[in-house]
Design an enzyme around this catalytic site. Structure first.
Site, PDB file in Angstrom:
ATOM      1  N   ASN A 141      -8.038  -3.889  47.403  1.00 26.59           N
ATOM      2  CA  ASN A 141      -7.511  -2.544  47.666  1.00 26.59           C
ATOM      3  C   ASN A 141      -8.296  -1.528  46.850  1.00 26.59           C
ATOM      4  OD1 ASN A 141      -5.600  -0.469  48.449  1.00 26.59           O
ATOM      5  ND2 ASN A 141      -4.655  -0.670  46.426  1.00 26.59           N
TER       6      ASN A 141
ATOM      7  N   HIS B 132      -7.812   1.936  44.985  1.00 31.16           N
ATOM      8  CA  HIS B 132      -6.689   2.745  44.488  1.00 31.16           C
ATOM      9  C   HIS B 132      -7.233   3.958  43.726  1.00 31.16           C
ATOM     10  CE1 HIS B 132      -2.633   3.646  43.182  1.00 31.16           C
ATOM     11  NE2 HIS B 132      -3.138   3.896  41.992  1.00 31.16           N
TER      12      HIS B 132
ATOM     13  N   SER C 109     -10.195   2.565  41.284  1.00 30.66           N
ATOM     14  CA  SER C 109     -10.286   1.136  40.968  1.00 30.66           C
ATOM     15  C   SER C 109     -10.271   0.323  42.257  1.00 30.66           C
ATOM     16  CB  SER C 109      -9.068   0.686  40.147  1.00 30.66           C
ATOM     17  OG  SER C 109      -8.786   1.552  39.078  1.00 30.66           O
TER      18      SER C 109
ATOM     19  N   ASP D 239      -0.159  -2.580  42.978  1.00 25.04           N
ATOM     20  CA  ASP D 239      -1.353  -2.112  42.263  1.00 25.04           C
ATOM     21  C   ASP D 239      -1.556  -2.851  40.946  1.00 25.04           C
ATOM     22  OD1 ASP D 239      -1.821  -0.241  44.313  1.00 25.04           O
ATOM     23  OD2 ASP D 239      -0.486   1.207  43.375  1.00 25.04           O
TER      24      ASP D 239
HETATM   25  C1  GAR Z   1      -8.212   6.958  49.191  1.00 24.14           C
HETATM   26  O1  GAR Z   1      -8.371   7.904  48.170  1.00 24.14           O
HETATM   27  C2  GAR Z   1      -7.545   5.703  48.652  1.00 24.14           C
HETATM   28  O2  GAR Z   1      -7.863   5.426  47.335  1.00 24.14           O
HETATM   29  C3  GAR Z   1      -6.085   6.073  48.790  1.00 24.14           C
HETATM   30  O3  GAR Z   1      -5.998   6.755  50.000  1.00 24.14           O
HETATM   31  C4  GAR Z   1      -7.213   7.456  50.234  1.00 24.14           C
HETATM   32  C5  GAR Z   1      -7.657   7.164  51.656  1.00 24.14           C
HETATM   33  O4  GAR Z   1      -8.723   7.982  52.025  1.00 24.14           O
HETATM   34  N1  GAR Z   1      -5.274   4.915  48.760  1.00 24.14           N
HETATM   35  C6  GAR Z   1      -4.078   4.863  48.192  1.00 24.14           C
HETATM   36  O5  GAR Z   1      -3.554   5.825  47.672  1.00 24.14           O
HETATM   37  C7  GAR Z   1      -3.391   3.516  48.261  1.00 24.14           C
HETATM   38  N2  GAR Z   1      -2.230   3.506  47.479  1.00 24.14           N
HETATM   39  P1  GAR Z   1      -9.520   7.703  53.378  1.00 24.14           P
HETATM   40  O6  GAR Z   1      -8.477   7.457  54.474  1.00 24.14           O
HETATM   41  O7  GAR Z   1     -10.277   8.966  53.626  1.00 24.14           O
HETATM   42  O8  GAR Z   1     -10.398   6.518  53.156  1.00 24.14           O
END
Ligand code: GAR
Length: 210
Positions: free
Chosen positions: A104, A106, A133, A142
């Protein structure tokens, strides 16, 4: 050697998905994306999959999610599940069954700021550093072993600016973690992981490229 087959799970814009696709195209990651799965029918990332002729599927996370997902994974010999902006918690039955095969991205320097709204939490706490991360997914939210992190010194406590900075970090570290997985450099061992056979006690710190 058999090429790694991955499923990418998304919920939103899919910019990390797009970046993974670019890294496959450039030859940095040698992997096939078997399918993109979204829990959200309106996820923009589904269009990215379609534009690249990658199969996609919308799964309702409330009903038989674990059954549907594990059926696809098992029937198609999927090696790796990548959560790239997937905003649902995977059921324990899935995280246990595919232990060591789920990663994942995060948007925080774990173990700091688990869960949602990490940028808001950084602003509220006036954290000096923030980052992203990549970690193995376990049943603890997480909480799985952290593979790689990238961080930067926060100079503007503005959510949009922070989001942009964190995405830039994510576009660097997620492809690296995937490459390490695909090339068998990293292996999850309980609540730790090994890198080229050596057990690491802490995450690998990525030096950011501008
Ligand atoms: C990213 O920043 C990722 O780290 C976060 O969602 C965003 C997705 O962006 N994920 C989380 O918060 C998971 N808990 P994207 O759809 O443009 O790749």
């Amino acid at each position: 050697m058999k090429k790694t087959k991955a499923i990418i799970l998304i919920s939103g814009n899919g910019t990390n998905l797009s970046n993974i696709i670019e890294n496959i195209k450039s030859g940095f990651i040698k992997m096939d994306i078997f399918m993109v799965i979204s829990n959200n029918s309106k996820a923009k990332g589904l269009n990215i999959a379609e534009n690249h002729n990658i199969a996609s599927m919308i799964i309702d996370t409330n009903e038989s999610f674990d059954y549907v997902l594990s059926d696809i994974v098992d029937k198609n010999n999927i090696d790796l599940l990548i959560l790239a902006g997937f905003m649902k918690i995977l059921p324990k039955i899935i995280t246990d069954k595919y232990d060591g095969k789920i990663i994942n991205i995060h948007p925080s320097l774990l173990p700091k700021h688990k869960g949602l709204d990490t940028h808001k939490k950084v602003i509220k706490a006036k954290d000096k550093f923030h980052g992203a991360s990549v970690h193995y997914v376990t049943s603890e939210l997480d909480g799985g072993p952290i593979i790689i992190q990238g961080k930067y010194k926060v100079d503007q406590y503005d959510e949009e600016i922070i989001k942009k900075n964190i995405h830039m970090i994510e576009y660097q570290i997620l492809p690296i973690a995937i490459k390490w997985f695909v090339e068998n450099n990293i292996v999850k061992l309980g609540n730790k992981f090994s890198f080229n056979g050596e057990i690491l006690e802490c995450p690998i710190e990525h030096i950011l490229k501008n």
